[in-house]
Scaffold this motif. Structure first.
Motif, PDB file in Angstrom:
ATOM      1  N   SER A  41      35.557  42.742  35.633  1.00  0.00           N
ATOM      2  CA  SER A  41      36.015  41.646  34.769  1.00  0.00           C
ATOM      3  C   SER A  41      37.525  41.446  34.882  1.00  0.00           C
ATOM      4  O   SER A  41      38.013  40.318  34.902  1.00  0.00           O
ATOM      5  CB  SER A  41      35.633  41.923  33.313  1.00  0.00           C
ATOM      6  OG  SER A  41      34.230  41.911  33.159  1.00  0.00           O
ATOM      7  N   SER A  71      38.184  39.647  38.128  1.00  0.00           N
ATOM      8  CA  SER A  71      37.852  38.221  38.054  1.00  0.00           C
ATOM      9  C   SER A  71      38.904  37.461  37.256  1.00  0.00           C
ATOM     10  O   SER A  71      39.269  36.330  37.600  1.00  0.00           O
ATOM     11  CB  SER A  71      36.466  38.026  37.437  1.00  0.00           C
ATOM     12  OG  SER A  71      36.474  38.213  36.041  1.00  0.00           O
ATOM     13  N   GLU A  72      39.418  38.079  36.198  1.00  0.00           N
ATOM     14  CA  GLU A  72      40.470  37.447  35.392  1.00  0.00           C
ATOM     15  C   GLU A  72      41.740  37.249  36.214  1.00  0.00           C
ATOM     16  O   GLU A  72      42.362  36.174  36.188  1.00  0.00           O
ATOM     17  CB  GLU A  72      40.754  38.300  34.160  1.00  0.00           C
ATOM     18  CG  GLU A  72      41.847  37.737  33.268  1.00  0.00           C
ATOM     19  CD  GLU A  72      42.251  38.681  32.151  1.00  0.00           C
ATOM     20  OE1 GLU A  72      43.043  38.257  31.295  1.00  0.00           O
ATOM     21  OE2 GLU A  72      41.795  39.842  32.142  1.00  0.00           O
ATOM     22  N   THR A  97      35.526  30.880  30.638  1.00  0.00           N
ATOM     23  CA  THR A  97      34.672  32.055  30.789  1.00  0.00           C
ATOM     24  C   THR A  97      33.345  31.852  30.076  1.00  0.00           C
ATOM     25  O   THR A  97      33.291  31.403  28.928  1.00  0.00           O
ATOM     26  CB  THR A  97      35.364  33.304  30.213  1.00  0.00           C
ATOM     27  OG1 THR A  97      36.636  33.456  30.844  1.00  0.00           O
ATOM     28  CG2 THR A  97      34.543  34.551  30.445  1.00  0.00           C
ATOM     29  N   GLN A 122      30.108  34.105  28.893  1.00  0.00           N
ATOM     30  CA  GLN A 122      29.630  35.469  28.681  1.00  0.00           C
ATOM     31  C   GLN A 122      28.113  35.476  28.725  1.00  0.00           C
ATOM     32  O   GLN A 122      27.453  34.928  27.864  1.00  0.00           O
ATOM     33  CB  GLN A 122      30.112  36.023  27.345  1.00  0.00           C
ATOM     34  CG  GLN A 122      29.661  37.445  27.061  1.00  0.00           C
ATOM     35  CD  GLN A 122      30.104  38.429  28.124  1.00  0.00           C
ATOM     36  OE1 GLN A 122      31.299  38.554  28.399  1.00  0.00           O
ATOM     37  NE2 GLN A 122      29.150  39.120  28.747  1.00  0.00           N
ATOM     38  N   ARG A 143      34.688  31.683  35.268  1.00  0.00           N
ATOM     39  CA  ARG A 143      34.231  33.072  35.293  1.00  0.00           C
ATOM     40  C   ARG A 143      32.901  33.182  34.547  1.00  0.00           C
ATOM     41  O   ARG A 143      32.781  32.711  33.427  1.00  0.00           O
ATOM     42  CB  ARG A 143      35.268  33.990  34.647  1.00  0.00           C
ATOM     43  CG  ARG A 143      36.626  33.966  35.326  1.00  0.00           C
ATOM     44  CD  ARG A 143      37.676  34.635  34.457  1.00  0.00           C
ATOM     45  NE  ARG A 143      37.269  35.991  34.109  1.00  0.00           N
ATOM     46  CZ  ARG A 143      37.642  36.626  33.007  1.00  0.00           C
ATOM     47  NH1 ARG A 143      38.421  36.022  32.121  1.00  0.00           N
ATOM     48  NH2 ARG A 143      37.231  37.845  32.768  1.00  0.00           N
ATOM     49  N   GLU A 173      30.615  36.103  33.313  1.00  0.00           N
ATOM     50  CA  GLU A 173      30.501  37.543  33.119  1.00  0.00           C
ATOM     51  C   GLU A 173      29.044  37.946  32.875  1.00  0.00           C
ATOM     52  O   GLU A 173      28.338  37.285  32.125  1.00  0.00           O
ATOM     53  CB  GLU A 173      31.360  37.980  31.929  1.00  0.00           C
ATOM     54  CG  GLU A 173      32.857  37.757  32.121  1.00  0.00           C
ATOM     55  CD  GLU A 173      33.438  38.656  33.185  1.00  0.00           C
ATOM     56  OE1 GLU A 173      33.047  39.837  33.245  1.00  0.00           O
ATOM     57  OE2 GLU A 173      34.273  38.177  33.972  1.00  0.00           O
ATOM     58  N   THR A 228      30.140  38.207  37.708  1.00  0.00           N
ATOM     59  CA  THR A 228      30.117  39.665  37.752  1.00  0.00           C
ATOM     60  C   THR A 228      28.741  40.147  37.311  1.00  0.00           C
ATOM     61  O   THR A 228      28.051  39.487  36.521  1.00  0.00           O
ATOM     62  CB  THR A 228      31.184  40.296  36.838  1.00  0.00           C
ATOM     63  OG1 THR A 228      30.873  40.008  35.463  1.00  0.00           O
ATOM     64  CG2 THR A 228      32.571  39.782  37.161  1.00  0.00           C
TER      65      THR A 228
END
Length: 363
Positions: A89, A92-93, A106, A108, A153, A155, A200
């Motif tokens: 993570s 990726s950030e 992002t 989640q 992103r 996650e 991810t």
């Protein structure tokens, strides 16, 4: 750009705003369309360069960063996989901040994640009053990333149901997102230059909601491995735990000998073998570098706020319990056997103090 007062963890583009500005001002490399930095400057941002005054932010194989950046410059997404706690993570950030200057788009992933949370939803008051219109549309990270040309992103993508994951197929292949409730040119959102997706997934979640073959084809897969050597992991834990302690109001740095005991313990319980090659019980719990940082933080807080010192090896024992006994009750027994049987084989007063505190383990 300075971090807002009281924010526990600002995004990377805020924490490292000065470095990003300096890299942009001195960047003479060719930039892929829509990128804020060239590949060389983005690589420097992640891996660091003392001469340029840029701190190292990720510890790992530099070639992984090269491959990740090249993947993001293509029309394929980037999938980072690996054991929990290997800084997927964080990576990726950092990559999103370097490429887009924004890491906050992002998603989640989880069992309750819906397509609305990924693509778009509606302002129902406006929807009832005016009907479907661009004004009543509420863009989610995917639509915003496509419209603005930024990295999105995603996650823990394999925690999402398969049908939710597959809403990425068209944006990744055709670079278009359909909004069937609208008409005309508003019904299609075409990705601008710079758009891509970094996802991810933990290897421990493999099989929970395995990605479809069609979606896998649209990603380049890169594995993020644990830190291979003790010295590098120890340096990282010291730096990260020290930063956390300072933010928590602790004015003394963590002791190196205490951290050495902690990191060595994590490595031996993670590998199921000691540094001398002797077998040790391997815990089912995640004994990652990230978990080691959390325990080091807890050790420092416990020592400072209860006694006013930097901590001792004895403080590690009670702080370890919450890490070791998460998934399997037997892990606590395995940890107790390690403290009783393997710790005495290590030489040094700090290891003896660690062994002498084994009675502090609950249960």
């Amino acid at each position: 750009m300075s971090a807002p007062v009281g924010v526990q963890r600002p995004p990377a583009e805020v924490r490292y705003a000065d470095e990003l500005a300096r890299l942009r001002d001195t960047d003479r490399g060719e930039r892929p369309p829509g990128w804020a930095l060239s590949l060389q400057a983005a690589r420097t941002f992640v891996l660091g360069d003392e001469r340029a005054g840029v701190s190292a932010k990720f510890v790992g194989d530099p070639s992984l960063i090269d491959r990740a950046l090249v993947a993001l410059a293509t029309s394929r997404g980037l999938m980072l996989v690996g054991e929990p706690g290997t800084a997927k993570s964080l990576l990726s950030e950092l990559l999103a901040a370097a490429v887009s200057g924004d890491s906050t788009l992002t998603i989640q992933g989880g069992a309750a994640t819906t397509e609305d949370q990924i693509k778009y939803s509606w302002n129902y008051a406006l929807l009832v009053a005016d009907g479907p219109s661009p004004r009543s549309l509420v863009p989610a990270p995917l639509l915003r990333g496509m419209a603005e040309g930024r990295v999105v992103r995603f996650e823990e993508i394999t925690r999402c149901p398969l049908e939710v994951q597959d809403c990425l197929l068209s944006p990744l292949s055709d670079r278009v997102l359909s909004v069937p409730e609208l008409s005309g040119s508003d019904a299609m959102v075409f990705a601008r230059e710079g758009f891509n997706i970094i996802a991810t997934a933990n290897t421990r979640d493999r099989g929970v909601n395995e990605m479809s073959a069609a979606l896998k084809r649209r990603f380049n897969f890169e594995t993020v491995f644990p830190i291979p050597d003790l010295a590098t992991e120890l340096d990282l834990v010291e730096a990260e735990a020290g930063a956390l302690l300072r933010r928590s109001g602790v004015t003394v740095p963590p002791r190196r000998d205490v951290l050495e005991v902690l990191v060595t313990t994590f490595r031996e319980l993670r590998a199921g073998t000691t540094g001398r090659g002797e077998p040790a019980d391997r815990l089912s719990a995640v004994m990652s570098t990230a978990e080691a940082v959390s325990v080091a933080h807890a050790v420092g807080l416990r020592a400072w706020f209860l006694r006013g010192d930097a901590g001792t090896p004895a403080d590690i024992v009670p702080c370890l319990a919450g890490t070791a006994a998460k998934d399997d009750a037997e892990d606590l027994a395995r940890l107790r056997r390690y403290l009783e049987q393997r710790v005495p084989r290590h030489a040094g007063a700090h290891w003896k103090a660690f062994h002498d505190a084994r009675h502090l383990l609950p249960g």
